[in-house]
Design a protein around this motif. Structure first.
Motif, short mmCIF file in Angstrom:
data_model
loop_
_atom_site.label_atom_id
_atom_site.label_comp_id
_atom_site.label_asym_id
_atom_site.label_seq_id
_atom_site.Cartn_x
_atom_site.Cartn_y
_atom_site.Cartn_z
N ARG A 253 7.59 7.00 -10.43
CA ARG A 253 7.44 6.08 -9.46
C ARG A 253 8.51 4.84 -9.90
O ARG A 253 8.87 3.94 -8.92
CB ARG A 253 5.91 5.54 -9.36
CG ARG A 253 5.73 4.11 -9.37
CD ARG A 253 5.71 3.91 -7.76
NE ARG A 253 5.23 2.55 -7.32
CZ ARG A 253 6.18 1.70 -7.27
NH1 ARG A 253 7.51 1.90 -7.50
NH2 ARG A 253 5.55 0.18 -7.02
N LYS A 351 8.27 4.52 -3.52
CA LYS A 351 7.94 3.21 -3.51
C LYS A 351 6.64 3.57 -2.26
O LYS A 351 5.61 2.61 -2.68
CB LYS A 351 8.90 2.55 -2.32
CG LYS A 351 10.05 2.40 -3.29
CD LYS A 351 11.24 1.54 -2.42
CE LYS A 351 12.49 1.30 -3.27
NZ LYS A 351 13.45 0.53 -2.26
N HIS A 355 2.52 2.43 -3.06
CA HIS A 355 1.72 1.50 -1.94
C HIS A 355 0.37 2.30 -1.64
O HIS A 355 -0.58 1.64 -1.20
CB HIS A 355 2.61 1.08 -0.70
CG HIS A 355 3.50 0.12 -1.17
ND1 HIS A 355 4.76 0.35 -1.58
CD2 HIS A 355 3.18 -1.19 -1.04
CE1 HIS A 355 5.34 -0.81 -1.63
NE2 HIS A 355 4.51 -1.85 -1.38
N VAL A 356 0.47 3.74 -1.98
CA VAL A 356 -0.45 4.41 -1.59
C VAL A 356 -1.01 5.37 -2.67
O VAL A 356 -0.83 6.70 -2.88
CB VAL A 356 -0.40 5.31 -0.25
CG1 VAL A 356 -1.76 6.01 0.18
CG2 VAL A 356 0.44 4.64 0.85
N TYR A 474 2.18 3.99 6.06
CA TYR A 474 3.38 3.11 5.17
C TYR A 474 4.76 3.04 5.88
O TYR A 474 5.24 1.94 6.02
CB TYR A 474 3.67 3.94 3.76
CG TYR A 474 4.76 3.43 3.06
CD1 TYR A 474 4.78 2.25 2.42
CD2 TYR A 474 6.05 4.25 3.15
CE1 TYR A 474 6.03 1.89 1.69
CE2 TYR A 474 7.26 3.59 2.45
CZ TYR A 474 7.19 2.57 1.82
OH TYR A 474 8.35 2.13 1.05
N LYS A 480 5.26 -4.75 4.23
CA LYS A 480 4.82 -3.90 3.32
C LYS A 480 4.34 -4.86 2.20
O LYS A 480 5.16 -5.68 1.67
CB LYS A 480 5.69 -2.89 2.92
CG LYS A 480 5.99 -1.98 3.96
CD LYS A 480 6.76 -0.74 3.47
CE LYS A 480 7.25 0.21 4.52
NZ LYS A 480 7.97 -0.16 5.51
N PRO A 481 3.21 -4.79 1.58
CA PRO A 481 2.07 -3.99 1.91
C PRO A 481 1.04 -4.59 3.01
O PRO A 481 -0.16 -4.14 2.92
CB PRO A 481 1.31 -3.87 0.60
CG PRO A 481 1.50 -5.18 -0.14
CD PRO A 481 2.80 -5.74 0.47
N GLU A 482 1.32 -5.82 3.48
CA GLU A 482 0.41 -6.36 4.34
C GLU A 482 -0.16 -5.59 5.67
O GLU A 482 -1.06 -5.52 6.07
CB GLU A 482 1.04 -7.78 5.07
CG GLU A 482 1.09 -8.79 3.89
CD GLU A 482 2.56 -8.64 3.01
OE1 GLU A 482 3.10 -7.71 3.47
OE2 GLU A 482 2.72 -9.45 2.17
N ILE A 484 0.07 -2.24 5.87
CA ILE A 484 -0.59 -1.03 5.62
C ILE A 484 -2.18 -1.11 5.44
O ILE A 484 -2.67 -1.89 5.22
CB ILE A 484 -0.12 -0.53 4.08
CG1 ILE A 484 1.41 -0.36 4.02
CG2 ILE A 484 -0.78 0.73 3.71
CD1 ILE A 484 1.94 -0.21 2.78
#
Length: 698
Positions: A253, A351, A355-356, A474, A480-482, A484
Motif C-alpha cells: 500500500r 490507493k 481508502h477501503v 472508489y 476522494k475520499p469525500e 466515497i
C-alpha cells in the motif's frame, strides 16, 4: 458513431451524470433466486434425513460378526476395543477384496493374544483354559471336548502372538535377513486338531489380505495422531502466515513499486535456495546404502519419509524447481516492459485499498462461509454413507448352495441351511439395505455433491460482487475520499444480497453444472481404467480437457459479469453479455495488463508460501537448534508442513484476491468508459491512460 460488431458489440455511450454503482436498482433473476432457496430447503431436508439414519460409529469402530461395535462407549463391548479373527488364514481368500470381510468368525476382545496355544492343549490346564476363553464366544462351556467346541464355532483352533494394528489383532510377523518370515521367532507351528503344520508365510499373506481394507485407515490414523501432536504449532504457523500477508499488503500500500521489485527478486532467491538445498541433500546421500534405489522399485510406501532417503527424490525436486525458476526468469525478461504498466495498475489498486481498508478483512467472511459449506457437506456425506443396515451372509468352507446368500443370525441355527451345510455360519458381511431410502441413497449423495458446488460457488460470487461494488464506488468518486460512501463494503454486500441473490445463484448454477459433469467424467475414467477400448479412453480424455477449459472460461466470464452486476445492477445474462463484448473490444489490454498483474500477484503468494514453508520445514524436522526441544515427535513430519503450506497459500490467496478483484474492477471500469479519458479530472485515469497509450498504443 460505432458500427455494431457481432464479436465486440456496441460500446456504451459516455454518460457524464454517471457517478458509480447505481443505487436505484431492482431485483434480478428472481426465478433463479426462488429455485436456489428451494434447493437449499431440499439440501437441509437431505441433511436431516441423513442425520436421522446415519451412524458415524461404523467408520470409527471395527465391527464383529454380529455387527456390534468394538470399544463403543456405553455398550457391553466398551472394554473390548480390539477385533480378533478366529482363523486369519481365511482372510487370504479373494472374497476379502470383493466384500471387505474375512469369511471367519470375528469377536471383540480386550487384548490380543501374546503366545502360541492350541485349543487341545488349553483344555488340559485350568490357567490355559481361562486364558483361551477370552478369545472365544460369550458363554462358551470350556468343559466340552475340542471337536464339539470347534463344530459349533465357539472358539478358534489355535492362537498366535498378535499385535494391535488399527484396532485389529493381526499376527506379529517379522522378516529376518534372507527374507525368512517368523511369528514369535518361529517359522512354523502345529495345529494339533487339524494335525498339520502352518507356515508363517501363510499368515503373512492372510494378514496382507485382511489388512488391504484398513491400510488406508492406518495411514489416516497416523496422520490424525500427528495433527493431535502438532495442531497448536500449525495454528501458530497459520497466524504467522496471516501476519506476513498483512504486513506485505500494508507495505504494498505504501511502497507498491519498490515492493513489487523486492517481491520478484525474493521469489527468484527463495526458489534458488530450494534448488541449492535439494542439491545438497542429493549430494549428501551419495554412497549411502539404499540411496540409489529408484522410486519405481520402492513402490507405494505408507511411510513417506522413506522417499526422502533416496537420491532420485531430491533429483526430481531439484529438476522441478529448476524448471519453475527458468520459466519465471524468462517471463520476467519477455514481460519487462509490461511490468511497468502492471506496477502502475497495482499502485492505483493500493490507493483504492487504502481508502477501503475494510475490504482486506472481507476474505475472513468468505472463508467462514466456505468452511460452513464444506463442514455441512462433509458431515452429510459421512452420515449418508453410514446410513445403511447390517447385512449378514452365509459363509462356509465346503461347497454349499446357500453360500453368500443373505441370512438372519436370530433364525439361522433353526433353518435348514445348517442341516445341509454343517460348517456354514451366518456372519456380518457389510452395510446395505433394500428399503426405499437405500435405493435412492446414491441420488442423495449426488444431490449433496451438487449443492456443495452450487453453495461454494455462490459464496465466492457473493465476495466478488461485494468487493467489485466497493471498489467501483472508489473509482467513480469525483472527490476522494469525500465522495466515497461511509461503509462501501457493507453497502455493497447489502445491495448484492437484497437485489442480486438470483443473479449470483444463476452464475453459480452454470458453474456447478460444469463441475458436476467433470466429477462424472472422472468417475467414468476410474471405471474405464481397466478397459482396453482406446477409442473410448481418447474420447473421455478429450471431454475432460474440453470441460476443464469450459470451467476456466466460465469462471473468468462470471467474475467480470459480477463486476457489471455490481456497477449497473442488471441481470446476469445482460451483465455477462456486456462483460464479454467489453473484453473483446479490449482483448489486447486484457491479455497484457490483467494477466501480467495476476502473474505479479501470484509471485507475491508464492513468496509468502515459500517463506512460511521453509521456516516450517526447518522447525518440524528439528533443524532449528534453539527450539529443537519444542519440536513434536511425529510419524510423518510432512503432515504439518504441507498443512501449513496449504493454509498459508489460502491465507495469502485471500488477501491477494482483494488486490486482484480491485485491479479487475478498476481495469473494467476504465475500459467501460473510454470517453472518460477526456472528461474525468481523476489522476488515476490520466496515469493509467497515459501509460496504456504509450506502451500499447490503443
Amino acid at each position: 458513431m460505432h458500427n455494431f460488431n457481432v464479436f465486440t458489440g456496441e460500446p456504451r455511450k459516455f454518460d457524464p451524470t454517471f457517478k458509480g454503482p447505481i443505487y436505484n436498482r431492482g431485483c434480478t433473476d428472481i426465478l433463479c433466486c426462488i429455485l436456489f432457496i428451494l434447493a437449499l430447503l431440499g439440501y437441509f431436508a437431505v441433511g436431516i434425513l441423513a442425520w436421522s439414519q446415519g451412524d458415524p460409529r461404523k467408520v470409527i469402530y471395527p465391527t464383529d460378526s454380529k455387527g456390534q461395535f468394538c470399544g463403543q462407549v456405553g455398550s457391553p463391548l466398551e472394554k473390548k476395543p480390539l477385533l480378533f479373527y478366529f482363523n486369519i488364514l481365511k482372510c487370504a481368500s479373494p472374497l476379502v477384496l470383493l466384500e471387505f470381510q474375512c469369511p471367519t468368525t470375528q469377536i471383540c476382545v480386550e487384548r490380543c493374544p501374546n503366545k502360541f496355544m492350541t485349543l487341545v492343549k488349553a483344555l488340559l490346564k485350568e490357567d490355559d483354559r481361562e486364558y483361551y476363553k477370552q478369545f472365544c464366544k460369550e458363554g462358551v462351556d470350556m468343559t466340552k471336548v475340542t471337536p464339539e467346541i470347534l463344530k459349533d464355532g465357539l472358539c478358534p483352533s489355535i492362537l498366535t502372538p498378535s499385535k494391535n494394528f488399527t484396532r485389529r489383532c493381526l499376527p506379529a510377523l517379522e522378516t529376518l535377513k534372507g527374507g525368512v518370515v517368523v511369528v514369535g521367532n518361529k517359522t512354523t507351528f502345529r495345529d494339533d486338531y487339524a494335525e498339520k503344520n502352518i507356515n508363517a508365510t501363510d499368515l503373512l499373506e492372510a494378514s496382507k489380505k485382511s489388512n488391504v481394507v484398513v491400510e488406508a485407515r492406518a495411514v489416516a490414523m497416523r496422520i490424525f495422531e500427528d495433527y493431535t501432536q502438532s495442531w497448536h504449532w500449525i495454528l501458530l504457523g497459520l497466524v504467522i502466515a496471516m501476519l506476513v500477508s498483512l504486513i506485505f499488503i500494508l507495505l504494498l500500500r505504501c511502497l507498491a513499486g519498490v515492493m513489487v521489485w523486492v517481491m520478484i527478486i525474493m521469489v527468484v532467491i527463495v526458489i534458488g535456495y530450494g534448488i541449492f538445498h535439494c542439491y545438497m541433500q542429493y549430494a549428501s546421500l551419495k554412497g549411502q546404502a539404499g540411496s540409489d534405489v529408484t522410486i519405481k522399485d520402492l513402490g507405494l510406501q505408507t511411510d513417506f519419509s522413506v522417499y526422502l532417503q533416496i537420491r532420485q527424490t531430491w533429483l526430481a525436486f531439484m529438476i522441478i524447481l529448476c524448471i519453475v525458476e527458468v520459466v519465471i526468469i524468462l517471463l520476467l525478461i519477455f514481460l519487462r516492459k509490461r511490468l511497468l504498466i502492471a506496477i502502475a495498475l497495482i499502485k492505483e489498486a493500493s490507493k483504492a485499498i487504502g481508502h477501503v481498508m475494510s475490504s482486506l478483512f472481507y476474505p475472513l467472511l468468505t472463508f467462514a462461509l466456505l468452511s460452513l459449506v464444506i463442514a455441512y457437506w462433509a458431515i452429510t456425506a459421512v452420515f449418508l454413507s453410514t446410513s445403511s443396515d447390517p447385512v449378514y451372509k452365509v459363509f462356509n468352507t465346503t461347497e454349499c448352495m446357500y453360500s453368500r446368500d443373505t441370512c438372519e443370525p436370530e433364525t439361522f441355527n433353526s433353518s435348514n441351511i445348517t442341516a445341509e451345510c454343517p460348517d456354514a455360519e451366518c456372519l456380518f458381511a457389510f452395510y446395505g439395505g433394500e428399503t426405499l431410502y437405500h435405493k435412492y441413497l446414491i441420488l442423495f449423495q449426488f444431490y449433496n455433491v451438487f449443492l456443495f458446488f452450487w453453495c461454494a460457488n455462490f459464496v465466492t460470487a457473493l465476495g466478488q460482487v461485494t468487493l467489485a461494488g466497493a471498489f467501483a464506488s472508489y473509482y467513480w468518486a469525483f472527490k476522494k475520499p469525500e465522495d466515497i460512501p461511509a461503509f462501501p463494503v457493507f453497502n455493497s454486500l447489502g445491495r448484492a444480497l437484497r437485489y442480486h441473490t438470483g443473479s449470483l445463484a444463476f452464475g453459480s448454477l452454470i458453474l456447478a453444472i460444469v463441475q458436476i459433469i467433470r466429477v462424472l467424467l472422472e468417475y467414468l475414467d476410474q471405471k474405464l481404467k481397466g478397459a482396453q477400448n482406446k477409442c473410448a479412453k481418447f474420447l473421455l480424455s478429450c471431454l475432460k480437457c474440453c470441460f476443464w477449459c469450459l470451467e476456466k472460461f466460465i469462471k473468468f466470464l462470471n467474475r467480470n459479469a459480477y463486476i457489471m452486476v455490481a456497477i449497473y445492477g442488471k441481470n446476469f445474462c445482460t451483465s455477462a453479455k456486456d462483460a464479454f463484448f467489453l473484453l473483446m473490444r479490449n482483448i489486447v489490454r486484457v491479455a497484457v495488463l490483467d494477466k501480467v498483474t495476476d502473474f505479479l500477484l501470484f509471485l507475491g503468494k508464492l513468496l509468502i508460501v515459500g517463506i512460511v514453508g521453509i521456516c516450517s520445514f526447518f522447525f518440524f524436522t528439528g533443524k532449528i537448534k534453539i527450539v529443537e526441544d519444542a519440536t513434536p515427535t511425529l510419524n510423518y513430519y510432512w503432515v504439518p508442513i504441507l498443512t501449513v503450506v496449504f493454509g498459508a497459500y489460502l491465507i495469502a490467496h485471500g488477501f491477494f484476491s482483494v488486490y486482484a478483484m480491485c485491479v479487475d474492477t478498476l481495469f473494467l471500469c476504465f475500459c467501460k468508459c473510454e470517453a472518460a479519458l477526456f472528461i474525468s479530472r481523476d489522476n488515476m485515469i490520466r496515469v493509467i491512460a497515459a501509460v496504456v497509450l504509450d506502451f500499447i498504443g490503443c
